[in-house]
Motif scaffolding. Sequence first.
Motif, mmCIF file in Angstrom:
data_model
loop_
_atom_site.group_PDB
_atom_site.id
_atom_site.type_symbol
_atom_site.label_atom_id
_atom_site.label_comp_id
_atom_site.label_asym_id
_atom_site.label_seq_id
_atom_site.Cartn_x
_atom_site.Cartn_y
_atom_site.Cartn_z
ATOM 1 N N SER A 43 0.809 -1.222 0.000
ATOM 2 C CA SER A 43 0.000 0.000 0.000
ATOM 3 C C SER A 43 0.840 1.270 0.000
ATOM 4 C CB SER A 43 -0.956 -0.001 1.187
ATOM 5 O OG SER A 43 -0.231 -0.034 2.399
ATOM 6 N N ASN A 44 2.103 1.171 0.437
ATOM 7 C CA ASN A 44 2.979 2.331 0.474
ATOM 8 C C ASN A 44 4.376 1.870 0.064
ATOM 9 O OD1 ASN A 44 4.974 4.210 1.532
ATOM 10 N ND2 ASN A 44 3.297 5.197 2.635
ATOM 11 N N LEU A 45 4.756 2.150 -1.177
ATOM 12 C CA LEU A 45 6.010 1.639 -1.728
ATOM 13 C C LEU A 45 7.221 2.131 -0.947
ATOM 14 C CD1 LEU A 45 7.164 -0.182 -3.923
ATOM 15 C CD2 LEU A 45 7.361 1.847 -5.383
ATOM 16 N N GLU A 46 7.243 3.401 -0.572
ATOM 17 C CA GLU A 46 8.394 3.930 0.176
ATOM 18 C C GLU A 46 8.558 3.224 1.512
ATOM 19 O OE1 GLU A 46 8.922 8.167 0.571
ATOM 20 O OE2 GLU A 46 8.076 8.497 -1.429
ATOM 21 N N ARG A 47 7.471 3.062 2.240
ATOM 22 C CA ARG A 47 7.524 2.393 3.545
ATOM 23 C C ARG A 47 7.991 0.945 3.391
ATOM 24 N NH1 ARG A 47 1.917 1.216 6.273
ATOM 25 N NH2 ARG A 47 1.952 -0.236 4.558
ATOM 26 N N LEU A 107 8.127 -5.418 -5.415
ATOM 27 C CA LEU A 107 7.070 -4.770 -4.635
ATOM 28 C C LEU A 107 6.358 -3.768 -5.533
ATOM 29 C CD1 LEU A 107 9.016 -3.954 -1.340
ATOM 30 C CD2 LEU A 107 7.654 -5.992 -1.854
ATOM 31 N N TRP A 108 5.065 -3.889 -5.647
ATOM 32 C CA TRP A 108 4.248 -3.036 -6.506
ATOM 33 C C TRP A 108 3.289 -2.243 -5.641
ATOM 34 C CZ3 TRP A 108 4.523 -3.411 -11.962
ATOM 35 C CH2 TRP A 108 5.353 -4.422 -12.429
ATOM 36 N N GLN A 109 3.290 -0.924 -5.762
ATOM 37 C CA GLN A 109 2.329 -0.125 -5.004
ATOM 38 C C GLN A 109 0.965 -0.219 -5.665
ATOM 39 O OE1 GLN A 109 3.441 3.567 -3.133
ATOM 40 N NE2 GLN A 109 1.613 4.539 -3.980
ATOM 41 N N LYS A 110 -0.019 -0.550 -4.849
ATOM 42 C CA LYS A 110 -1.413 -0.658 -5.291
ATOM 43 C C LYS A 110 -2.298 -0.025 -4.230
ATOM 44 C CE LYS A 110 -0.751 -3.245 -8.973
ATOM 45 N NZ LYS A 110 -1.156 -2.894 -10.307
ATOM 46 N N PRO A 111 -3.537 0.290 -4.565
ATOM 47 C CA PRO A 111 -4.459 0.780 -3.532
ATOM 48 C C PRO A 111 -4.615 -0.275 -2.436
ATOM 49 C CG PRO A 111 -5.383 1.105 -5.730
ATOM 50 C CD PRO A 111 -4.144 0.269 -5.893
ATOM 51 N N LYS A 112 -4.807 0.194 -1.208
ATOM 52 C CA LYS A 112 -4.916 -0.709 -0.062
ATOM 53 C C LYS A 112 -5.952 -1.815 -0.296
ATOM 54 C CE LYS A 112 -4.784 -0.575 4.929
ATOM 55 N NZ LYS A 112 -3.425 -1.001 5.104
ATOM 56 N N SER A 113 -7.016 -1.499 -1.015
ATOM 57 C CA SER A 113 -8.074 -2.484 -1.271
ATOM 58 C C SER A 113 -7.587 -3.646 -2.145
ATOM 59 C CB SER A 113 -9.280 -1.813 -1.941
ATOM 60 O OG SER A 113 -8.894 -1.257 -3.189
ATOM 61 N N ASP A 119 5.341 -8.140 7.455
ATOM 62 C CA ASP A 119 5.857 -6.882 6.906
ATOM 63 C C ASP A 119 4.833 -5.776 7.176
ATOM 64 O OD1 ASP A 119 3.886 -6.886 4.887
ATOM 65 O OD2 ASP A 119 5.332 -6.924 3.247
ATOM 66 N N PRO A 120 5.101 -4.531 6.766
ATOM 67 C CA PRO A 120 4.176 -3.429 7.073
ATOM 68 C C PRO A 120 2.756 -3.592 6.521
ATOM 69 C CG PRO A 120 6.322 -2.544 6.475
ATOM 70 C CD PRO A 120 6.366 -4.026 6.200
ATOM 71 N N ASP A 121 2.582 -4.397 5.469
ATOM 72 C CA ASP A 121 1.246 -4.616 4.916
ATOM 73 C C ASP A 121 0.595 -5.899 5.418
ATOM 74 O OD1 ASP A 121 0.358 -2.519 2.908
ATOM 75 O OD2 ASP A 121 2.427 -2.863 2.282
ATOM 76 N N GLY A 122 1.232 -6.577 6.360
ATOM 77 C CA GLY A 122 0.659 -7.785 6.921
ATOM 78 C C GLY A 122 0.990 -9.052 6.150
ATOM 79 N N HIS A 123 1.885 -8.967 5.156
ATOM 80 C CA HIS A 123 2.326 -10.182 4.477
ATOM 81 C C HIS A 123 3.064 -11.045 5.498
ATOM 82 C CE1 HIS A 123 1.123 -8.715 0.593
ATOM 83 N NE2 HIS A 123 1.825 -7.617 0.769
ATOM 84 N N VAL A 124 2.807 -12.328 5.477
ATOM 85 C CA VAL A 124 3.400 -13.259 6.430
ATOM 86 C C VAL A 124 4.751 -13.706 5.880
ATOM 87 C CG1 VAL A 124 3.125 -15.467 7.616
ATOM 88 C CG2 VAL A 124 1.120 -14.013 7.181
#
Length: 152
Positions: free
Chosen positions: A13-17, A54-60, A117-122
């Motif tokens: 959801s946030n490529l920089e983060r 890593l690809w930035q996409k909308p959170k949804s 990771d920051p997006d909840g990937h296990v």
Amino acid sequence: MIKGLYETHLYVSNLERSAAFYKNVLQLEVCHKDEKRNVIFFWIGAPRKSMLGLWQKPKSEVQSRHFAFECEPAWILNNAVSFLQRHHLPCYNFLNDGSEEPMVFAWMPAVSIYFNDPDGHVLEFIGILKDDPIPEAGVVSYKEWINISAGH
């Protein structure tokens, strides 16, 4: 024919983060960034052997995924938990039983520990042990594994 897994991709959801996490925390080497497509690629291990995109996409559009980083078993047993704690990353074992103790998958056998990771990937650190597999042992603590494998 197939010799291994060369690359895997995650939506974030946030490529920089996420890029900062994989570069600064997990110490992966950036191999390419494409600002037009909002993607960054990292080498996993030795350059040109394996890659993470890593690809930035909308959170949804970001759905939790799982993959494991191959590590030395001794590092997992002696350093992984403290490494994750230093980076304020809660870790858990496969059983998710509240313990931060690495577990052994006896059918491989391999020792592992999980984190997110920051997006909840296990994510998982996993290391293949040199012992013979004992599938009937299931998933056990490393201490249990030592006893089981010694008596097998």
